[in-house]
Scaffold this motif. Structure first.
Motif, PDB file in Angstrom:
ATOM      1  N   PRO A  99       2.620   6.353   3.727  1.00  0.00           N
ATOM      2  CA  PRO A  99       3.675   7.367   3.668  1.00  0.00           C
ATOM      3  C   PRO A  99       3.251   8.640   4.397  1.00  0.00           C
ATOM      4  O   PRO A  99       2.080   9.027   4.347  1.00  0.00           O
TER       5      PRO A  99
ATOM      6  N   ARG B  21       2.567   1.864  -3.340  1.00  0.00           N
ATOM      7  CA  ARG B  21       1.630   2.420  -4.306  1.00  0.00           C
ATOM      8  C   ARG B  21       1.400   3.916  -4.091  1.00  0.00           C
ATOM      9  O   ARG B  21       1.275   4.678  -5.029  1.00  0.00           O
ATOM     10  N   SER B  22       1.341   4.334  -2.840  1.00  0.00           N
ATOM     11  CA  SER B  22       0.930   5.718  -2.582  1.00  0.00           C
ATOM     12  C   SER B  22       2.083   6.680  -2.314  1.00  0.00           C
ATOM     13  O   SER B  22       1.884   7.890  -2.282  1.00  0.00           O
TER      14      SER B  22
ATOM     15  N   ILE C 120      -3.196   4.788   7.682  1.00  0.00           N
ATOM     16  CA  ILE C 120      -3.696   6.161   7.738  1.00  0.00           C
ATOM     17  C   ILE C 120      -4.563   6.438   6.520  1.00  0.00           C
ATOM     18  O   ILE C 120      -4.086   6.437   5.391  1.00  0.00           O
TER      19      ILE C 120
ATOM     20  N   LEU D 125       0.830  -1.213   0.000  1.00  0.00           N
ATOM     21  CA  LEU D 125       0.000   0.000   0.000  1.00  0.00           C
ATOM     22  C   LEU D 125       0.861   1.258   0.000  1.00  0.00           C
ATOM     23  O   LEU D 125       0.547   2.250  -0.654  1.00  0.00           O
ATOM     24  N   ILE D 126       1.964   1.198   0.755  1.00  0.00           N
ATOM     25  CA  ILE D 126       2.858   2.358   0.815  1.00  0.00           C
ATOM     26  C   ILE D 126       3.604   2.504  -0.509  1.00  0.00           C
ATOM     27  O   ILE D 126       3.772   3.614  -1.022  1.00  0.00           O
TER      28      ILE D 126
ATOM     29  N   LYS E 259      -3.584   8.741   3.560  1.00  0.00           N
ATOM     30  CA  LYS E 259      -2.156   8.589   3.263  1.00  0.00           C
ATOM     31  C   LYS E 259      -1.872   7.185   2.719  1.00  0.00           C
ATOM     32  O   LYS E 259      -1.479   7.021   1.587  1.00  0.00           O
ATOM     33  N   THR E 260      -2.085   6.191   3.593  1.00  0.00           N
ATOM     34  CA  THR E 260      -1.838   4.806   3.159  1.00  0.00           C
ATOM     35  C   THR E 260      -2.913   4.388   2.151  1.00  0.00           C
ATOM     36  O   THR E 260      -2.630   3.759   1.137  1.00  0.00           O
ATOM     37  N   ILE E 261      -4.151   4.712   2.481  1.00  0.00           N
ATOM     38  CA  ILE E 261      -5.300   4.410   1.627  1.00  0.00           C
ATOM     39  C   ILE E 261      -6.078   5.704   1.441  1.00  0.00           C
ATOM     40  O   ILE E 261      -6.281   6.444   2.397  1.00  0.00           O
TER      41      ILE E 261
END
Lengths: 263, 489
Positions: free
Chosen positions: A88, A26-27, B239, A23-24, B242-244
Motif C-alpha cells: 500500500p 495485511r498492511s 516495497i 501482503l497488501i 510498506k508492503t513488508i
C-alpha cells in the motif's frame, strides 16, 4: 501477477474487483492506494484501496472506465491476472474521534470513501455520508455505506433517486441542521473544489483525497505534485489526503489534463 | 580486497612477464589511444540505437598494448570496486578475452554496465601512469566493455564460483547498482540473498534512468540473469516499509538488511510556473521513456513529444534527458545551466555526444519563471543571465546574476534535472536509523553499517546522488563488512 478472484459490475462504467494480494491486505489502512499495471507495456495507474479481506488475502479495487488504461483493467475477468500491483502507498487517513464527520463523495470516489467511513465509525464518530451521482444507476455501494454510516444522504443531479441536487447541496443541508466537526471529500477534482469552498464558508476542517497522475507512486517522478498552502507537495508520499482548504484545485485540474489528447 | 601480494603474484605469471618483454615501455607509451567507434550523429539523433559501438578484437588488443603493466597499478586505486585492471588488460593483449571477462567479474557484478556508464576519466583512467607523462590514459573503460561484450556475444558466459550455501538469509532493498553489487558479492560467499524491488522491473536507475542509446536494457538484463543464475532471488512490486515491514523481515528470518533504495525524490527550483503542464522532472521524463517505453508502439504510457525543449541542469541525467528529447523529435533541444561548461558535472563524453547531436548549450543562464497558455501548458521561460564570481564551498566558481540581463525563450516542454533528494519512504520505515538533515542514512564510512546493527546502507540513499560505480563500491564494502560481522557471531 495478482489474480482477480471476483468481478462485479457496479454501474455502467464502474467495476469492482477482489484481487489476491495477501501482503497488501495485511498492511493496508484506510486512505492507502496501490499502483496497478496491466500488460508488459501497460501504464502504471494509482487506485485507492476500497477494502480488504484478511482471511481471503484479497483487496477490493473499484475502477471507472475513463481512459485507455482503466478500460483495459475493466475488461479483465475473474480468474485473470493483474500483471503488476504494488502497495500500500501513501499516508493512511488520520482517524480519531472528531465528533460528527460528514463524508462527501461522488462517482467512483465513493469506493475509497468506504474504508474511511468504516474507520471513522469504529473510532466513535457520528458518520453522515453524502453520496452523489448524476443519476440513480450510477449510485454505487449504497448498502455498504448504510452499514457503517449513521445516515446516508443520496443526491442525484436529475432527482431520479434520493434528493435532487449536487453533493454540496446535501452537505450544506447537514451543516445547517447540526454541528459538523470534520468533512472528508473524495471524488472528481471539481466536486472536491466545491465541497471545499462550501465548508470553508462554514469554517469546517476538511480533508480531500487527491487522485492525480502518477508514474511510480513512490516519490520518484513528481508527476503528482500539487500546491498545498503555497508549497509543492507530492500526492504519492505526502498525501493522498490534504487539508482541502489549502489545495490549489484549479492547478490540480489543469495538471490532470496534461496528457489529454496524446494518450 | 586484493592484497599487494595477490597483485604481485598475478603480475609475475610467466605469460605476463613474457608479454612485458615483447615490447618496450617507450614503444607502448608512444601508441595512440584507440578511438571508440560511434554512430553518425545525424543518424543516431533520430533513434535509440546505442551510440558507442564498442571496440573490435584488433582495436582492443592494440589498446591493451598501451598498458605498461605497472608494478604498482595506480589505476586500481581509482576503481571503487577494485577491479584487477592490469590483469584483465594483459589478458586482452594476449587474446584471452574470456579470461579477461572473468577477472573483471571477480569484483564487479556489472562489467558491461560499468564499461558503458562509469566516469572513467574521474576514476581509474585519472590515475593512469600515462597521464604523468603527458599522454592519454589507457582506455580502461572501453576495454572493460570489450571484455564483457565479447563474453556475452560468445554465448560462453561464465557464472562466478559460489561458496557452499550457509543458509543465512539476507535482504536487499532496491535492485539498482548498489543492491546488485552487494547481492553479487554476498551470493558468492554463500548467503541466501533476496532482492526486493519497488518497481515492476529489476535494475533501478539502470532501467528507469539511463537511456537505451547509452545502456541498452537487454545488456542490464544479461547481468541480472547471471546474478539469478548464481542464486540471487528477485521480488518485484514489493516495497520494504510498506508492503513488508522491517519487523516482517526479522520474522521471516532475515539476518541482515542492505538498504540501497536510491535517491528517489526529484528536486525542483520552486520558481513561479514550475507546476505548469509540460514542466516535469527528468526522473518522470526518463521513466516514461525508458521504463514504460512510452515512445514505443503499443505502449500505454503517454509522453509529450516537445519541439522546443529546455532541460535545466548540467549533469549526466540532464544530458540523458536532452538527448532523449532530441530523439523524440525536438527541433530545439537546449541545456540550461547556471555555471559555465567547465563546471558541468556531466561526463565529458556525454557533453561531446550531446553537442554532436545538435544540442544547444545555454550556459550561464538560470530559469527564474515559466509562463503558460490558457490551458496551463508551458510556453515560455524567463532566463536570468549569470557570470562567474568567486569560488564557492565546492571549489567551483559561483554563478552570480547579471542585473537586468533577462532572456525570454519559447518552450513547449521543460525538464528539470537539478538533482535528487533521498526518498523518505525507507528511512521513515526503519525506526532507529540516524538520518542526516538532507534525509540520507548515516552509516559508518568503512563498513556502511547504520545505527541499526543489522542494517547496512549504500548508494544514493547514503550519498544523496552519485554515480553507478560509487554505488557499486558501497555495495561491495557493505558486503565485506556484513560478512565479517556475521562470520564472527
Amino acid at each position: 501477477m495478482n489474480k482477480i478472484v471476483k468481478k462485479e459490475i457496479l454501474s455502467e462504467n464502474v467495476v469492482k474487483f477482489e484481487v489476491e494480494a495477501p501482503l497488501i491486505a495485511r498492511s493496508r489502512k484506510a486512505g492507502h492506494f496501490v499502483i496497478v499495471k496491466v500488460g508488459k507495456y501497460g501504464e502504471r495507474i494509482p487506485l485507492t484501496i476500497a477494502g480488504a479481506d484478511l482471511e481471503k488475502g484479497t483487496i477490493t479495487l473499484v475502477i471507472q472506465r475513463i481512459g485507455k488504461s482503466s478500460k483495459k483493467i475493466c475488461a479483465l475477468d475473474a480468474g485473470e491476472y493483474i500483471t503488476d500491483l504494488v502497495g500500500p502507498l501513501g499516508q493512511a487517513t488520520h482517524i480519531e474521534k472528531f465528533g460528527t464527520v460528514v463524508c462527501a463523495c461522488g462517482g467512483v470516489g465513493t469506493a475509497p470513501m468506504l474504508p474511511i467511513v468504516e474507520a471513522m465509525k469504529k473510532a466513535g464518530n457520528k458518520v453522515i455520508t453524502v453520496q452523489a451521482a448524476r443519476t440513480k444507476e450510477l449510485i454505487i455501494l449504497e448498502r455498504e455505506m448504510q452499514e457503517f454510516s449513521d445516515e446516508v444522504v443520496i443526491m442525484t443531479d436529475d432527482g431520479s433517486y434520493g434528493k435532487k441536487g449536487l453533493v454540496t447541496n446535501g452537505v450544506e443541508d447537514v451543516i445547517n441542521r447540526e454541528k459538523v466537526d470534520l468533512c472528508v471529500t473524495i471524488g472528481p477534482a471539481i466536486m472536491m473544489k466545491f465541497v471545499s469552498q462550501l465548508t470553508q464558508k462554514y469554517d469546517i476542517p476538511t480533508v480531500a483525497s487527491l487522485n492525480t497522475i502518477m508514474v511510480d507512486g513512490t516519490g520518484m517522478c513528481g508527476a503528482c505534485r500539487v500546491t498545498v498552502g503555497g508549497k509543492t507537495k507530492f500526492v504519492c508520499i505526502d498525501g493522498p489526503e490534504f487539508d482541502a482548504h489549502q489545495v490549489d484545485f484549479d492547478e490540480m485540474m489543469m495538471r490532470l489534463n496534461a496528457y489529454k489528447g496524446i494518450e | 580486497m586484493a592484497t599487494t601480494e595477490e597483485i604481485k603474484a598475478r603480475r609475475s605469471e610467466s605469460w605476463r612477464e613474457e608479454l612485458r618483454r615483447n615490447m618496450k615501455n617507450k614503444e607502448r607509451a608512444d601508441l595512440p589511444r584507440v578511438h571508440m567507434p560511434e554512430l553518425d550523429p545525424e543518424y543516431r539523433s533520430h533513434n535509440y540505437e546505442e551510440v558507442n559501438l564498442g571496440l573490435n578484437a584488433e582495436q582492443a588488443m592494440a589498446e591493451a598494448q598501451r598498458c605498461l603493466d605497472c608494478p604498482v597499478p595506480t589505476c586500481m586505486t581509482g576503481c571503487p570496486v577494485e577491479i584487477n585492471i592490469p590483469t584483465f588488460i594483459k589478458n586482452i593483449e594476449r587474446g584471452e578475452f574470456l579470461e579477461a571477462a572473468k577477472i573483471v567479474k571477480e569484483t564487479s557484478a556489472l562489467p558491461a554496465v560499468c564499461g558503458r556508464v562509469c566516469p572513467q576519466e574521474k576514476q581509474c583512467e585519472s590515475k593512469c601512469i600515462h597521464l604523468k607523462m603527458g599522454k592519454d590514459p589507457v582506455a580502461i573503460g572501453h576495454l572493460e566493455r570489450f571484455a564483457a561484450d565479447y563474453e556475452r556475444e560468445s554465448g560462453k558466459i561464465s557464472v562466478p564460483e559460489i561458496a557452499p550455501p550457509n543458509k543465512i538469509k539476507i535482504a536487499v532493498v532496491g535492485s539498482g547498482p548498489a543492491g546488485l553489487s552487494f547481492a553479487g558479492d554476498m551470493v558468492k560467499l554463500g548467503y541466501d540473498i533476496t532482492v526486493f524491488e519497488a518497481l515492476h522491473e529489476i535494475g533501478g536507475v539502470l532501467k528507469y534512468g539511463i537511456p537505451e542509446f547509452r545502456l541498452p536494457n537487454e545488456i542490464v538484463d544479461v547481468e541480472i540473469d547471471i546474478l539469478a543464475k548464481m542464486g540471487v532471488k528477485f521480488i518485484t512490486n514489493c516495497i520494504i516499509g510498506k508492503t513488508i515491514s522491517y519487523e516482517d523481515l526479522h520474522q521471516d528470518g532475515f539476518k541482515g538488511i542492505f538498504i540501497a533504495s536510491g535517491a528517489g525524490l526529484p528536486n525542483f527550483m520552486n520558481i513561479p510556473g514550475e507546476n505548469l503542464a509540460g514542466v516535469l522532472s527528468s526522473n518522470e521524463y526518463l521513466t516514461r521513456v525508458n521504463l514504460m517505453a512510452a515512445a514505443k508502439e503499443g505502449a500505454d504510457t503517454p509522453v509529450f513529444h516537445g519541439k522546443k525543449v529546455a532541460v535545466i541542469g548540467g549533469g549526466n541525467t540532464a544530458m540523458d534527458s536532452v538527448r532523449t528529447a532530441r530523439r523524440l523529435g525536438a527541433e530545439k533541444a537546449m541545456i540550461i545551466y547556471r555555471r559555465s561548461e567547465e563546471e558541468m558535472p556531466a561526463r565529458l563524453e556525454e557533453v561531446k555526444h550531446a553537442k554532436e547531436e545538435g544540442i544547444i548549450f545555454l550556459t550561464l543562464h538560470n530559469p527564474v519563471e515559466y509562463s503558460g497558455d490558457e490551458k496551463g501548458r508551458v510556453t515560455q521561460m524567463k532566463l536570468q543571465k549569470m557570470e562567474l564570481g568567486e569560488a564557492d564551498a565546492s571549489g567551483r566558481r559561483k554563478p552570480v546574476e547579471i542585473e537586468g540581463a533577462i532572456d525570454l525563450v519559447d518552450v513547449d516542454m521543460v525538464i528539470v534535472s537539478i538533482g535528487v533528494s533521498p526518498n523518505p519512504l525507507i528511512p521513515s520505515a526503519f525506526k532507529g536509523l540516524d538520518i542526516s538533515r538532507w534525509g540520507t542514512i548515516i552509516v559508518d564510512q568503512d563498513s556502511m553499517q547504520s545505527a541499526l546493527p543489522d542494517v547496512y546502507a549504500g548508494g544514493d540513499i547514503v550519498r544523496g546522488g552519485a554515480t553507478v560505480i560509487l554505488a557499486m563500491g558501497d555495495g561491495r564494502k557493505a558486503a565485506a563488512a556484513m560478512n565479517k560481522a556475521l562470520s564472527s557471531l
